[in-house]
Design an enzyme around this catalytic site. Structure first.
Site, PDB file in Angstrom:
ATOM      1  N   ASP A 151      37.924  35.446  37.618  1.00 26.90           N
ATOM      2  CA  ASP A 151      37.314  34.398  38.424  1.00 26.90           C
ATOM      3  C   ASP A 151      35.983  34.068  37.752  1.00 26.90           C
ATOM      4  O   ASP A 151      35.448  34.878  36.991  1.00 26.90           O
ATOM      5  CB  ASP A 151      37.097  34.913  39.848  1.00 26.90           C
ATOM      6  CG  ASP A 151      36.289  33.953  40.686  1.00 26.90           C
ATOM      7  OD1 ASP A 151      36.687  32.778  40.777  1.00 26.90           O
ATOM      8  OD2 ASP A 151      35.257  34.370  41.228  1.00 26.90           O
TER       9      ASP A 151
ATOM     10  N   ASP B 267      35.542  38.552  42.872  1.00 24.68           N
ATOM     11  CA  ASP B 267      34.325  39.011  43.546  1.00 24.68           C
ATOM     12  C   ASP B 267      34.521  39.183  45.046  1.00 24.68           C
ATOM     13  O   ASP B 267      33.658  38.850  45.838  1.00 24.68           O
ATOM     14  CB  ASP B 267      33.149  38.062  43.269  1.00 24.68           C
ATOM     15  CG  ASP B 267      33.422  36.653  43.773  1.00 24.68           C
ATOM     16  OD1 ASP B 267      32.462  35.928  44.032  1.00 24.68           O
ATOM     17  OD2 ASP B 267      34.601  36.290  43.903  1.00 24.68           O
TER      18      ASP B 267
ATOM     19  N   ASP C 187      38.845  36.158  46.687  1.00 27.08           N
ATOM     20  CA  ASP C 187      39.877  36.410  45.685  1.00 27.08           C
ATOM     21  C   ASP C 187      40.872  37.476  46.132  1.00 27.08           C
ATOM     22  O   ASP C 187      41.678  37.936  45.325  1.00 27.08           O
ATOM     23  CB  ASP C 187      39.228  36.847  44.364  1.00 27.08           C
ATOM     24  CG  ASP C 187      38.372  35.745  43.758  1.00 27.08           C
ATOM     25  OD1 ASP C 187      38.866  34.615  43.660  1.00 27.08           O
ATOM     26  OD2 ASP C 187      37.216  36.019  43.405  1.00 27.08           O
TER      27      ASP C 187
END
Length: 643
Positions: free
Chosen positions: A344, A538, A542
């Site tokens: 990410d 994080d 996610d």
């Protein structure tokens, strides 16, 4: 949840030998010295037998007891029974042959205990880093009473919103927010970093850290059971429940292997003498029983049963010492097979905090342009406004700001010292009639107009973490073949970050469900190669992707409950460089595990064949059992020192 006191953890972590290890070492030395002394004592017959049984009992009383308990509990086929049968058989043979040589039986028991002692000591060393981490559990919290006195109470009894006092040298017992005071915190137990972290009023602090200098008054924000220290301890305690494929293989192998070798030993003791008897030859019962007993001693699977779990345990300890919490040895093994790492962007490779990265004014200097924009954004709660105020902290000085109007999707207008100032996107510039220009830099562009005339623009963007580029390079050095980035940001911003970091593939403008679909595609690509995929995110946003990947790695940072719950691996200081550390530890740990498997099984097979044909004796069997175990354990504890 059970809490380990600081004193308990320090004793376990720091002591060279615990009382049980010292006791066993004394037993080993006493039995060994007694056996040597008896060798020179001129006694025979029953007295010799009784005297030799003394060191035999000292060395092996616990093994004999465990063997009896195993039979009683209908779980007899373990190494204790094998040792008992082999040594008792050797004693019976010595009595039958009237040789008076009981040294072999004592030696088998003695060297087995030496191997067990080495194993115990190695486990103690590997526990040291875990014990140090377990020391984060606080013993008490200082609660301020009505008369201003401090009362030490159990952290479990402290309610949310209570004011607690943390003196210099004490651990933070519960997560909270600093109400008053300034200090530095040692976060090494949680993050693996030795650099202290400064805290002041309104800063959030996490349980498990050590207050180094000033007195802090903290308002608790969580109950003890939900605080960082408790979450981390639960994670560590649960790690042993998740076994790797290698550990599962060894458990299954031992369940099949042990009864198989017992049956083979019985066959070796009975079949050849019966065949010899039927052919008219001497049956040589003593010879074949001796070979069967030697076969039993050689066959003990101690090296595998002990060294493989120890290797993984030591690897988990080495990782935790670096601030990488791995929830089980299965994830450690999967990480070693990972060849694709998907990241990410925001909060993972970047800080997730907007900062002013460029100022491009027209007809004024940079400070004046920042000055105007910060004044207009003074009362806005938007993250972009906060970044402007951080870039120009004196926005409240000698300025009159009136008639502030926030236009959704456009920006803000206000009167500043009599001038109409507009700060926003291109649509706002079109609305106020200013002729604006685009910027070559990536990021969020804030255009500024004064009385309808264009004054310039300010670039605000997410800042890349200091170690992100190095993390990608180190992952490649450790076997990663492909780095992928998934983000909801625009294409230009995403490609700019990817180019700067050396990312192979980038997918932008993705919703959470799009990220899951993209990871599914990447997993399908790797499936034919039987290689694993790790996703680094994080935390809560996610969580679906973290759950779908082969290995979910959370850049949750200390205090992130969502990260600890969702991920398989948690990096406690948000540093992406720690991913390569975890990969390196997993690779070296699995290499040591494979070395021990091939070494132990190979030596065992060779020695079993030699023992069956009578080429090796009981002393050789002792090396095959205990020697191989000691060598495998010593090899396993190398995992403790992996950096």
């Amino acid at each position: 949840m059970k809490r380990c006191t600081g004193a308990c953890a320090r004793t376990e972590g720091e002591a060279e030998m615990n009382p049980k290890q010292k006791k066993n070492l004394v037993r080993i030395l006493a039995a060994g010295l007694m056996t040597v002394a008896l060798h020179f004592l001129p006694v025979t017959g029953l007295l010799r037998f009784l005297l030799y049984m003394l060191p035999y009992g000292i060395a092996g009383y616990d093994i004999l007891f465990k063997a009896i308990c195993g039979i009683k509990n209908r779980q007899p086929l373990d190494e204790c029974l094998l040792m008992t049968v082999a040594t008792a058989g050797a004693i019976v043979l010595a009595l039958y042959q009237r040789s008076g040589d009981y040294v072999e039986a004592i030696a088998v028991m003695l060297f087995y205990q030496i191997g067990e002692w080495f194993q115990s000591f190695a486990v103690g060393k590997s526990r040291k880093s875990i014990a140090e981490l377990m020391d984060i559990a606080p013993d008490y919290a200082n609660v301020e009473t009505e008369n201003g006195q401090l009362e030490q109470v159990d952290p479990d009894e402290v309610a949310v919103g209570t004011i607690i006092v943390i003196r210099p040298g004490e651990r933070v017992p519960i997560d909270g927010v600093v109400v008053s005071g300034t200090s530095s915190l040692n976060t090494a137990a949680l993050t693996g970093e030795s650099v202290p972290r400064d805290v002041a009023e309104d800063d959030e602090i996490f349980s498990g850290c050590i207050n180094l200098s000033g007195l802090l008054r903290v308002q608790t924000s969580k109950e003890f059971g939900e605080s960082t220290a408790s979450k981390v301890l639960e994670l560590i305690e649960d790690a042993s429940l998740h076994k790797s494929r290698s550990e599962s293989f060894i458990s299954k192998f031992a369940r099949i292997y042990t009864p198989a070798v017992v049956g083979a030993a019985l066959a070796l003791a009975l079949i050849p003498p019966i065949v010899l008897l039927l052919t008219g030859s001497k049956p040589l019962w003593g010879t074949w029983i001796y070979r069967a007993l030697t076969f039993l001693v050689i066959s003990c699977p101690c090296a595998l049963v002990v060294s493989i779990p120890l290797s993984f345990f030591a690897g988990l300890g080495a990782a935790s010492r670096q601030g990488v919490l791995i929830k089980g040895s299965n994830y450690l093994e999967l990480l070693s097979e990972t060849r694709t790492v998907v990241f990410d962007k925001t909060g993972t490779l970047t800080r997730g905090v907007f900062e002013v990265t460029a100022v491009h004014p027209d007809n004024m200097d940079e400070k004046q342009l920042l000055h105007l924009a910060a004044h207009v954004e003074r009362y806005s709660r938007h993250p972009i406004a906060a970044s402007l105020r951080a870039a120009y902290p004196n926005e409240a000085d000698n300025c009159s700001v009136e008639n502030i109007v926030e236009i959704a999707g456009h920006g803000i207008t206000a009167n500043v010292n009599g001038d109409t100032v507009a700060v926003g996107n291109g649509r706002l510039m079109d609305r106020v009639g200013a002729v604006w220009r685009s910027c070559h830099k990536d990021g969020t562009i804030l255009h500024v107009a004064i009385n309808g005339a264009y004054a310039g623009h300010i670039v605000i963007s997410d800042v890349i973490k200091p170690h992100s580029a190095l993390a990608i390079r180190e992952l490649r050095r450790n076997g990663m073949e492909q780095a992928v980035m998934l983000t909801g940001d625009g294409k230009a911003v995403a490609e700019g970050v990817a180019a700067e970091l050396g990312i192979d593939r980038v997918y932008s403008e993705l919703l959470p469900q799009d990220k899951v679909a993209k990871v599914e595609e990447l997993l399908a690509e790797r499936e034919t190669k039987r290689e694993k995929l790790a996703f680094v995110g994080d935390g809560m946003n996610d969580a679906p992707v973290l759950a779908r990947a082969d290995v979910g790695i959370a850049m949750g940072g200390i205090g992130s409950d969502a990260a600890i719950e969702a991920a398989d691996i948690v990096l406690m200081d948000d540093d992406p460089l720690k991913i390569s550390t975890a990969v390196r530890i997993s690779g070296k740990c699995l290499r040591i595990v494979r070395e021990n498997i091939f070494f132990a099984i190979g030596i065992k097979l060779i020695c079993l064949i030699l023992g069956a044909f009578g080429i090796s004796n009981m002393w050789f069997a002792i090396f095959a059992d205990v020697g191989v175990m000691v060598l495998a354990v010593l090899n396993a504890i190398r995992c403790i020192h992996i950096q």
